[in-house]
Design a protein around this motif. Structure first.
Motif, mmCIF file in Angstrom:
data_model
loop_
_atom_site.group_PDB
_atom_site.id
_atom_site.type_symbol
_atom_site.label_atom_id
_atom_site.label_comp_id
_atom_site.label_asym_id
_atom_site.label_seq_id
_atom_site.Cartn_x
_atom_site.Cartn_y
_atom_site.Cartn_z
ATOM 1 N N PRO A 201 0.824 -1.213 0.000
ATOM 2 C CA PRO A 201 0.000 0.000 0.000
ATOM 3 C C PRO A 201 0.855 1.259 0.000
ATOM 4 N N GLY A 202 0.352 2.313 -0.641
ATOM 5 C CA GLY A 202 1.070 3.573 -0.653
ATOM 6 C C GLY A 202 1.853 3.781 -1.933
ATOM 7 N N SER A 203 2.634 4.851 -1.976
ATOM 8 C CA SER A 203 3.375 5.236 -3.169
ATOM 9 C C SER A 203 4.755 4.584 -3.181
ATOM 10 N N TYR A 204 5.015 3.728 -4.191
ATOM 11 C CA TYR A 204 6.309 3.082 -4.388
ATOM 12 C C TYR A 204 6.797 2.445 -3.098
ATOM 13 N N ASN A 205 6.028 1.474 -2.641
ATOM 14 C CA ASN A 205 6.286 0.794 -1.379
ATOM 15 C C ASN A 205 6.652 -0.667 -1.655
ATOM 16 N N PRO A 206 7.935 -0.968 -1.942
ATOM 17 C CA PRO A 206 8.321 -2.345 -2.245
ATOM 18 C C PRO A 206 8.237 -3.237 -1.013
ATOM 19 N N SER A 207 7.906 -4.503 -1.230
ATOM 20 C CA SER A 207 7.759 -5.473 -0.154
ATOM 21 C C SER A 207 8.813 -6.571 -0.295
ATOM 22 N N ASN A 208 9.236 -7.140 0.854
ATOM 23 C CA ASN A 208 10.125 -8.305 0.828
ATOM 24 C C ASN A 208 9.426 -9.576 1.324
ATOM 25 N N VAL A 209 8.111 -9.500 1.580
ATOM 26 C CA VAL A 209 7.361 -10.607 2.189
ATOM 27 C C VAL A 209 7.250 -11.796 1.235
ATOM 28 N N MET A 210 7.507 -12.993 1.757
ATOM 29 C CA MET A 210 7.302 -14.242 1.033
ATOM 30 C C MET A 210 6.147 -14.995 1.693
ATOM 31 N N ASP A 211 5.034 -15.115 0.972
ATOM 32 C CA ASP A 211 3.853 -15.835 1.450
ATOM 33 C C ASP A 211 3.807 -17.233 0.856
#
Length: 322
Positions: free
Chosen positions: A284-294
């Motif tokens: 969520p949000g502007s240019y918010n990269p994630s590192n989460v592995m589901d």
């Protein structure tokens, strides 16, 4: 290497023939799209400018834990597609404004090695981005859809350029791909769409419309079990948590079977023999990269769980499995 691989196949087939009666078993065991060892995440970005990541991450399917950096692509990129043979991962096309607004590069990296640098082994029929990948190990080809309406294929047996072998229903962008043993699938679109189409691996026929996602979306990611195709995450409405599932054995609409641990679009997808994985993405949000592995189960419908982190938070990369 080929002699050893064939010996392993023969041993496996002989073992299965002892279990299955001769009347019920004929022919070669068909290798699946899924991996039994590791998932990979290659490429990606973190904002509209730099960086464009060339990192290749790897994580084990057998245990929970973070990914490790095991190599580099020949050029950093995002909006790319991934393909998997029995022995190598491929990262195709994509975006790197420093090299070109769209790329035609096909990179290849070995699964059975330590840290490695991918090699440029060919080119797509045209420069493309916002694409999806499919793989047929039995037929020995990798495929690319999206970034237009062309379906490209390239051989795993030798390095070289791809060729156009058909078209999708319409020009598509920010789609995702799934692979059964007989067909490749392209799901979603941006602007958001519900379309699922499929094309045969055994011939160069065009794709046909076979169903719809449970909700219209694009910039989503895909996974494949032996029986079903999955889509996870996506856009619009900020970032979707939806995990959809559709059958390979019949043409039908997808059903909502669970949710990701966090809403994301532009994630990468990986498939083991038992679970689907959704890695990284745009939170969520502007240019918010994630590192989460589901990780979510193929055998039971349900929500995904957070099982680890990529080495660097990023979105719009691609996935492979071994």
């Amino acid at each position: 290497a080929n002699t050893l691989l064939n010996a392993v196949k023969d041993l496996r087939n002989d073992s299965l023939r002892e279990i299955v009666s001769a009347s019920a078993f004929t022919g070669e065991i068909i290798l699946g799209f899924q991996g039994s060892n590791y998932g990979y995440a290659s490429g990606g970005g973190a904002n509209p400018g730099l960086p464009f990541y060339d990192v290749i991450d790897r994580f084990p399917f057998a245990s929970l834990g973070n990914a490790t950096d095991v190599g580099n692509l020949t050029v950093g990129r995002y909006d790319c597609s991934g393909q998997s043979s029995e022995t190598h991962g491929y990262t195709s096309c994509g975006t790197n404004p420093g090299v070109g607004s769209a790329l035609d590069i096909i990179d290849k990296f070995p699964f059975a090695s330590g840290f490695t640098t991918a090699t440029d082994v060919g080119n797509m029929s045209a420069v493309k981005n916002k694409v999806a990948g499919q793989s047929s190990i039995p037929n020995g080809y990798g495929y690319n859809t999206g970034g237009g309406n062309a379906i490209d294929k390239f051989t795993f047996a030798s390095d070289g350029n791809s060729s156009q072998r058909g078209t999708t229903l319409t020009s598509r962008s920010w789609v995702t791909g799934q692979s059964s043993t007989t067909h490749g699938y392209t799901s979603g679109n941006y602007p958001p769409s519900t379309v699922i189409d499929k094309f045969p691996f055994a011939s160069d026929d065009n794709a046909t419309d076979v169903g719809d996602l449970s909700v219209s979306r694009g910039i989503l990611t895909g996974q494949s079990s032996t029986e079903s195709g999955y889509t996870s995450g996506g856009y619009p409405n900020g970032t979707s948590t939806v995990i959809d599932k559709f059958p390979f054995t019949s043409d039908a609409n997808a059903t909502d079977v669970g949710d990701l641990s966090t809403g994301r679009h532009g994630a990468t997808g990986q498939s083991s023999t038992t679970h689907g994985y959704t890695s990284g993405g745009h939170g969520p949000g502007s240019y918010n990269p994630s590192n989460v592995m589901d990780k979510f189960s193929f055998s039971t419908d349900g929500n995904a769980t957070d099982v680890g982190d990529l080495t660097v938070a990023r979105f719009y990369g691609t996935g492979q499995q071994y």
